[in-house]
Scaffold this motif. Structure first.
Motif, PDB file in Angstrom:
ATOM      1  N   LEU A 175     -41.652 -26.932  -6.137  1.00 31.17           N
ATOM      2  CA  LEU A 175     -41.361 -27.253  -7.535  1.00 31.17           C
ATOM      3  C   LEU A 175     -42.314 -28.317  -8.075  1.00 31.17           C
ATOM      4  CD1 LEU A 175     -37.465 -27.345  -7.255  1.00 31.17           C
ATOM      5  CD2 LEU A 175     -38.829 -25.566  -8.377  1.00 31.17           C
ATOM      6  N   ALA A 185     -30.886 -26.804 -11.012  1.00 31.40           N
ATOM      7  CA  ALA A 185     -30.417 -25.420 -11.089  1.00 31.40           C
ATOM      8  C   ALA A 185     -29.553 -25.054  -9.888  1.00 31.40           C
ATOM      9  CB  ALA A 185     -31.604 -24.470 -11.186  1.00 31.40           C
ATOM     10  N   GLY A 205     -31.760 -21.474  -7.168  1.00 30.61           N
ATOM     11  CA  GLY A 205     -32.146 -22.363  -8.259  1.00 30.61           C
ATOM     12  C   GLY A 205     -33.630 -22.682  -8.232  1.00 30.61           C
ATOM     13  N   VAL A 264     -36.410 -21.244 -11.154  1.00 33.86           N
ATOM     14  CA  VAL A 264     -37.177 -22.147 -12.025  1.00 33.86           C
ATOM     15  C   VAL A 264     -38.668 -22.057 -11.725  1.00 33.86           C
ATOM     16  CG1 VAL A 264     -37.561 -24.569 -12.619  1.00 33.86           C
ATOM     17  CG2 VAL A 264     -35.241 -23.713 -12.351  1.00 33.86           C
ATOM     18  N   SER A 265     -39.028 -21.963 -10.438  1.00 39.94           N
ATOM     19  CA  SER A 265     -40.439 -21.873 -10.077  1.00 39.94           C
ATOM     20  C   SER A 265     -41.079 -20.628 -10.647  1.00 39.94           C
ATOM     21  CB  SER A 265     -40.582 -21.873  -8.550  1.00 39.94           C
ATOM     22  OG  SER A 265     -41.942 -21.736  -8.157  1.00 39.94           O
ATOM     23  N   THR A 280     -41.107 -32.050 -14.329  1.00 40.53           N
ATOM     24  CA  THR A 280     -40.040 -31.390 -15.082  1.00 40.53           C
ATOM     25  C   THR A 280     -39.506 -30.179 -14.324  1.00 40.53           C
ATOM     26  OG1 THR A 280     -41.036 -32.075 -17.181  1.00 40.53           O
ATOM     27  CG2 THR A 280     -39.458 -30.249 -17.258  1.00 40.53           C
ATOM     28  N   VAL A 281     -40.419 -29.410 -13.722  1.00 41.20           N
ATOM     29  CA  VAL A 281     -40.003 -28.251 -12.930  1.00 41.20           C
ATOM     30  C   VAL A 281     -39.191 -28.707 -11.724  1.00 41.20           C
ATOM     31  CG1 VAL A 281     -40.841 -26.346 -11.484  1.00 41.20           C
ATOM     32  CG2 VAL A 281     -41.906 -26.798 -13.702  1.00 41.20           C
ATOM     33  N   TRP A 286     -35.590 -29.588 -13.023  1.00 40.49           N
ATOM     34  CA  TRP A 286     -34.770 -28.429 -13.377  1.00 40.49           C
ATOM     35  C   TRP A 286     -34.537 -27.514 -12.190  1.00 40.49           C
ATOM     36  CZ3 TRP A 286     -31.686 -28.759 -17.141  1.00 40.49           C
ATOM     37  CH2 TRP A 286     -32.020 -29.463 -18.297  1.00 40.49           C
ATOM     38  N   GLY A 287     -35.514 -27.433 -11.296  1.00 44.58           N
ATOM     39  CA  GLY A 287     -35.339 -26.598 -10.112  1.00 44.58           C
ATOM     40  C   GLY A 287     -34.268 -27.145  -9.189  1.00 44.58           C
ATOM     41  N   THR A 338     -40.131 -18.837 -13.292  1.00 44.65           N
ATOM     42  CA  THR A 338     -40.137 -18.764 -14.762  1.00 44.65           C
ATOM     43  C   THR A 338     -40.924 -19.899 -15.404  1.00 44.65           C
ATOM     44  OG1 THR A 338     -38.016 -19.965 -14.826  1.00 44.65           O
ATOM     45  CG2 THR A 338     -37.921 -17.565 -14.830  1.00 44.65           C
ATOM     46  N   SER A 339     -41.421 -20.830 -14.643  1.00 42.44           N
ATOM     47  CA  SER A 339     -42.138 -21.976 -15.224  1.00 42.44           C
ATOM     48  C   SER A 339     -43.626 -21.695 -15.392  1.00 42.44           C
ATOM     49  CB  SER A 339     -41.963 -23.200 -14.323  1.00 42.44           C
ATOM     50  OG  SER A 339     -40.605 -23.551 -14.239  1.00 42.44           O
TER      51      SER A 339
END
Length: 238
Positions: free
Chosen positions: A184, A198, A230, A234-235, A190-191, A194-195, A237-238
């Protein structure tokens, strides 16, 4: 990515899931046991040391009792994870790191669900392989930061360790944290936030849904599956 490429990647994921099947069976044992190779019902040898292959039927060849992961579960889980990563569009060594975390994560998640533990035999290669692949990504000049990835791995591990001391998390989760944090953190702080968040969000929603459905829950929540879902979501879609 073209649909055919995603489908081929999913097929590779299914093969990775099939390869994980004997590992999940062998390591789905309560601590402090290290591994097993025999049927828990009849005691017959299931995994030959020379050819560690578990029947795809999920049943012991001798007594026909159900053993190990349910049929097609590891294969389907890995295929879905690989297809999602392929659809995300990442390439190069960073994509390889995503696939590596997914492959290790599927096996770890299934073991965690079965016996509530994340064995070192998988968490340590997950971390080492992720950092090695991200190092290759940095040497290849791919967008991202190896220094931030290493720092993120340290930060997430420290946070999880504090939670483990508070009794809110297992040490297996702590040992898997460097892989998740590095993957992440490679993209941004930021990733990473959120990762990591999540995993807790998915876990909370899942547990609430289970309670609403009236399904009894063990006192210990298997966080590994939520952690993997999670982080990868996130990884990708980022």
């Amino acid at each position: 990515m073209p649909a055919l490429s995603v489908a081929l990647t999913a097929a590779i994921g299914a093969m990775a899931g099939a390869a994980a099947r004997p590992v999940v069976f062998a390591r789905s044992v309560p601590a402090p046991a290290a591994a097993r190779n025999s049927c828990p019902h009849c005691g017959g040898t299931v995994l030959d040391r020379r050819l560690p292959v578990l029947p795809a039927s999920g049943r012991c060849p001798a007594c026909a009792q159900a053993i190990g992961p349910r049929p097609l579960v590891p294969e389907a889980a890995a295929a879905i994870a690989f297809a999602a990563i392929a659809s995300g569009g990442a390439n190069g060594w960073f994509a390889a790191a995503q696939y590596w975390v997914a492959a290790c994560g599927v096996a770890l998640a299934l073991i965690d669900i079965a016996v509530q533990r994340l064995p070192d035999v998988l968490t340590l290669p997950a971390c080492g392989g992720t950092l090695l692949l991200l190092t290759a990504a940095a040497m290849a000049g791919e967008p991202g930061s190896l220094g931030r990835a290493a720092a993120a791995a340290a930060v997430l591990t420290a946070v999880f360790l504090l939670m483990a001391f508070a009794g809110a998390m297992g040490l297996g989760d702590v040992k898997f944290a460097p892989a998740v944090g590095a993957l992440l953190g490679w993209s941004s702080w930021t990733v990473l936030f959120w990762g990591a968040a999540a995993g807790f969000i998915v876990g909370a929603v899942s547990e609430v849904a289970r309670m609403a459905a009236g399904r009894a829950r063990r006192s210990h929540v298997s966080f590994g599956p939520y952690m993997v879902i999670g982080a990868l979501a996130v990884s990708v879609t980022s």
